[in-house]
Design a protein around this motif. Structure first.
Motif, PDB file in Angstrom:
ATOM      1  N   GLN A   1       1.060  -1.335  -0.136  1.00 23.98           N
ATOM      2  CA  GLN A   1      -0.262  -0.201  -0.123  1.00 23.98           C
ATOM      3  C   GLN A   1       0.739   1.357  -0.088  1.00 23.98           C
ATOM      4  OE1 GLN A   1      -3.150   0.456  -1.280  1.00 23.98           O
ATOM      5  NE2 GLN A   1      -3.255   2.106  -0.384  1.00 23.98           N
TER       6      GLN A   1
ATOM      7  N   ASN B   1       1.452   1.917  -3.546  1.00 25.88           N
ATOM      8  CA  ASN B   1       0.482   2.854  -4.033  1.00 25.88           C
ATOM      9  C   ASN B   1       0.114   3.837  -4.041  1.00 25.88           C
ATOM     10  OD1 ASN B   1      -0.835   0.053  -5.408  1.00 25.88           O
ATOM     11  ND2 ASN B   1      -2.113  -0.758  -3.688  1.00 25.88           N
TER      12      ASN B   1
ATOM     13  N   SER C   1       5.997  -1.069 -13.762  1.00 22.83           N
ATOM     14  CA  SER C   1       5.692  -2.429 -13.080  1.00 22.83           C
ATOM     15  C   SER C   1       6.684  -3.500 -13.413  1.00 22.83           C
ATOM     16  CB  SER C   1       4.077  -3.148 -14.365  1.00 22.83           C
ATOM     17  OG  SER C   1       3.928  -3.809 -14.052  1.00 22.83           O
TER      18      SER C   1
ATOM     19  N   GLU D   1       1.476  -3.806 -11.342  1.00 20.86           N
ATOM     20  CA  GLU D   1       1.386  -2.497 -10.510  1.00 20.86           C
ATOM     21  C   GLU D   1       0.827  -1.534 -11.463  1.00 20.86           C
ATOM     22  OE1 GLU D   1       5.107  -4.292  -8.982  1.00 20.86           O
ATOM     23  OE2 GLU D   1       4.109  -3.780 -10.369  1.00 20.86           O
TER      24      GLU D   1
ATOM     25  N   ARG E   1      -3.276  -1.561 -11.527  1.00 16.10           N
ATOM     26  CA  ARG E   1      -4.160  -2.016 -10.174  1.00 16.10           C
ATOM     27  C   ARG E   1      -5.242  -0.289 -10.393  1.00 16.10           C
ATOM     28  NH1 ARG E   1       0.735  -2.143  -5.290  1.00 16.10           N
ATOM     29  NH2 ARG E   1       1.287  -4.272  -5.911  1.00 16.10           N
ATOM     30  N   THR E   2      -6.274  -0.690  -9.637  1.00 12.95           N
ATOM     31  CA  THR E   2      -6.938   0.373 -10.166  1.00 12.95           C
ATOM     32  C   THR E   2      -7.000   2.048 -10.032  1.00 12.95           C
ATOM     33  OG1 THR E   2      -9.345  -1.393  -9.348  1.00 12.95           O
ATOM     34  CG2 THR E   2      -9.958   0.785  -9.524  1.00 12.95           C
TER      35      THR E   2
END
Length: 155
Positions: A6, A9, A27, A57, A60-61
């Motif tokens: 996280q 992110n 990524s 990665e 990811r949304t």
């Protein structure tokens, strides 16, 4: 192997939301041998993002949607810098185009009423792709989860 979950992110959310520089979304692939190269499975071959080969990665949304945030806010300077949550929260806008609030606290959500130049209306949270966020009278009420963000932009 991979990345720091996280924290990775949220770092990408910040990088893509801020107007500085030229962001690069990376990524990666899973590995156990530090001398090994990438997997032979193509990343776009359907089986590539299977949790065994490529981490993906970029798919990811939150990261994928923040690329659209960045594109929408191109050429608009960072504005309305705000902080809170005992120094663990930061929020800023990109003029009347976009807004993000980031919470780096690992123990508590950041609930706040923040100033924004984004026009009144209802927007979809770019981070989860589903939560609706309402702006009214130049304010947005956010409840940002731990180690996460809330972001929205004018499409």
């Amino acid at each position: 192997a991979g990345c720091d979950g996280q924290n990775y992110n949220v770092a990408n959310y910040f990088m893509l939301a801020h107007d500085y520089g030229y962001p690069k979304v990376m990524s990666s692939y899973y590995f156990t041998d530090t001398d090994a190269g990438p997997p032979s499975t193509p990343v776009d071959g359907g089986a590539g993002c299977d949790g065994q080969n490529w981490v993906c990665e970029h798919r990811r949304t939150g990261i994928a949607n923040m690329v659209a945030f960045r594109k929408a806010a191109t050429g608009v300077a960072t504005s309305d810098w705000q902080s809170g949550n005992s120094g663990n929260g930061v929020a800023f806008g990109r003029g009347a185009t976009a807004f993000i609030a980031i919470n780096m606290d690992t123990n508590s959500n950041w609930s706040a009423d923040l100033d924004t130049q984004v026009p009144d209306g209802t927007y979809t949270n770019a981070i989860d792709g589903t939560t609706q966020i309402t702006v009214s009278g130049g304010k947005v009420s956010v409840d940002v989860p731990t180690l996460d963000a809330v972001a929205f932009y004018v499409e």
